[in-house]
Motif scaffolding. Sequence first.
Motif, short mmCIF file in Angstrom:
data_model
loop_
_atom_site.label_atom_id
_atom_site.label_comp_id
_atom_site.label_asym_id
_atom_site.label_seq_id
_atom_site.Cartn_x
_atom_site.Cartn_y
_atom_site.Cartn_z
N LEU A 170 0.84 -1.21 0.00
CA LEU A 170 0.00 0.00 0.00
C LEU A 170 0.87 1.25 0.00
CD1 LEU A 170 -3.08 -0.08 2.39
CD2 LEU A 170 -3.02 0.37 -0.05
N LEU A 171 2.01 1.14 0.67
CA LEU A 171 2.93 2.28 0.73
C LEU A 171 4.22 1.85 0.06
CD1 LEU A 171 2.23 3.27 4.43
CD2 LEU A 171 1.77 4.72 2.46
N ALA A 172 4.53 2.42 -1.08
CA ALA A 172 5.78 2.03 -1.76
C ALA A 172 6.18 3.09 -2.78
CB ALA A 172 5.60 0.68 -2.46
N THR A 173 7.49 3.26 -2.91
CA THR A 173 8.07 4.06 -3.99
C THR A 173 9.04 3.13 -4.71
OG1 THR A 173 7.92 6.07 -2.68
CG2 THR A 173 9.42 6.13 -4.55
N VAL A 174 8.84 2.95 -6.01
CA VAL A 174 9.66 1.96 -6.75
C VAL A 174 10.12 2.57 -8.07
CG1 VAL A 174 8.53 -0.08 -5.76
CG2 VAL A 174 7.58 1.00 -7.80
N ASP A 175 11.13 1.94 -8.67
CA ASP A 175 11.53 2.30 -10.02
C ASP A 175 10.96 1.25 -10.97
OD1 ASP A 175 12.91 4.61 -9.39
OD2 ASP A 175 14.68 3.47 -8.79
N LEU A 176 10.21 1.72 -11.96
CA LEU A 176 9.57 0.81 -12.91
C LEU A 176 10.63 0.19 -13.82
CD1 LEU A 176 6.61 3.20 -13.83
CD2 LEU A 176 6.45 1.09 -12.49
N PRO A 177 10.29 -0.92 -14.51
CA PRO A 177 11.27 -1.56 -15.41
C PRO A 177 11.86 -0.59 -16.43
CG PRO A 177 9.37 -2.98 -15.11
CD PRO A 177 9.06 -1.70 -14.42
N ASP A 178 11.08 0.44 -16.83
CA ASP A 178 11.63 1.40 -17.81
C ASP A 178 12.38 2.55 -17.13
OD1 ASP A 178 9.70 3.02 -16.71
OD2 ASP A 178 8.41 3.07 -18.48
N GLY A 179 12.60 2.43 -15.82
CA GLY A 179 13.41 3.41 -15.11
C GLY A 179 12.63 4.56 -14.50
N ARG A 180 11.35 4.70 -14.85
CA ARG A 180 10.59 5.81 -14.28
C ARG A 180 10.24 5.52 -12.82
NH1 ARG A 180 5.57 6.57 -18.09
NH2 ARG A 180 5.58 4.30 -17.83
N ARG A 181 10.18 6.56 -12.03
CA ARG A 181 9.82 6.40 -10.62
C ARG A 181 8.30 6.32 -10.49
NH1 ARG A 181 13.10 7.75 -5.79
NH2 ARG A 181 14.24 6.14 -6.90
N ALA A 182 7.81 5.52 -9.54
CA ALA A 182 6.35 5.41 -9.32
C ALA A 182 6.07 5.26 -7.83
CB ALA A 182 5.78 4.23 -10.10
N LYS A 183 4.90 5.76 -7.44
CA LYS A 183 4.46 5.61 -6.05
C LYS A 183 3.05 5.05 -6.05
CE LYS A 183 7.06 9.49 -4.18
NZ LYS A 183 7.02 10.77 -3.47
N THR A 184 2.68 4.37 -4.97
CA THR A 184 1.30 3.88 -4.89
C THR A 184 0.36 5.05 -4.65
OG1 THR A 184 1.37 3.57 -2.51
CG2 THR A 184 2.04 1.68 -3.86
#
Length: 412
Positions: free
Chosen positions: A304-318
């Motif tokens: 529910l709470l996460a900040t990740v780097d997508l496979p294409d390198g873009r940053r994403a948050k929930t």
Amino acid sequence: MTRSILFEDHSRQQTKFTTCYMCACRCGIKVTLENGKIRFIQGNRNHPVNQGVLCAKGAAGIMKQYSPARLRKPLMRRPGSERGAGDFVEIEWDEALDILTRRLAKIRSTNPAELAFFTGRDQMQALSGLWAQQFGTPNWAAHGGFCSVNMAVAGLYTIGYSFWEFGAPDWDHAKYFLLWGVAEDHSSNPIKIGLDKLKRRGAKFVSINPVRTGYSAIADEWVPIRPGTDGLFALALAHVLIKRGLVDWEFLIKYTNAPWLVVQTPGMPGDGLFARDGDGNPLIWDTPDRRFANGHLPDIAPALLATVDLPDGRRAKTVFSLITERYLDDRYAPEAVAAECGVPAETIHRIALEIAQIAFNETVELPIRWTDMHGRTHDKVVGRPVAMHAMRGISAHSNGFQTCRALHLLQM
Ligand code: SF4
């Protein structure tokens, strides 16, 4: 000799069952006609909405038919009189239609957008809207624009459902009821019947309303909020609940898009949109397997709470990370909004905790079978017995749409 006065001639009476439309409740009514004219109106005991209750406005519906002040023919300003002087003459329908046809034809042949077309609560807005579109003007509106449209649209937008129009508070199970900006003319008989049930059961009724009339007068607690600040008040309640972790984590994971990942690339294409896989499915971060997964799949365990780097390198948050970042900000703290809302910070803290107390410690389980979005059936409904209802005092402000969204956020 005294002559008896005949008040009612029962032999000439007929009863018709129909629906009251003196307001939007649509109560069932029983209309008694005598010699073909309405004699009186009563509530229909067998109607599910009002169960026989009739309000004064409904009883006065008879005046819609017989008031000497009602319009019988089109009125035209008397030629030569001042606009605004209220000096009108009755004209025939044919004459009125001729005048309108000439004027509308001229506007349509020059610039159709110069027609501003407004209808009341006509229940024919699909038809009148179609007419305006065919005419060629985008400038058309109806009653809902300054009434409840924000409630309806924000409900559909946020939870896929418009609770004020197509649902009602669960009067039979609610233990805590918040009524936001609702005047007595709205949903009058159903709300009166519902409040009676709540009061008899000892549920707490909190009315958030600048004035203490009608419903607010019988509330257990009246919160005299400053007009137009209800959204801020709702978000301050959310601030307290999130800060204390008083959130229905399971519900958010199972039934909302709170775990979906949102692309964070400020100033770049795609910023603020959901991250999706090659098939267009929304992505979540699967915590146990530490991988991206399709957010539509059942039985996943998304963060529910996460900040990740997508496979294409873009940053994403929930989604929920973005919500918490925004509403945990100090500007939504009760102490920060108290002056603007006109509600003491202690009251905001206390109401938030009362909501949580009822929602999480007094859960109700109802033996109702239902099917979830993945097609799985369940034998019971788990309910959090905090109910809300809101109306024009919320929605008919310039910030009405966002205020209504804030209420739905609070509900989730
Ligand atoms: S609440 Fe009153 S006015 Fe509204 S539909 Fe019912 S009886 Fe008619």
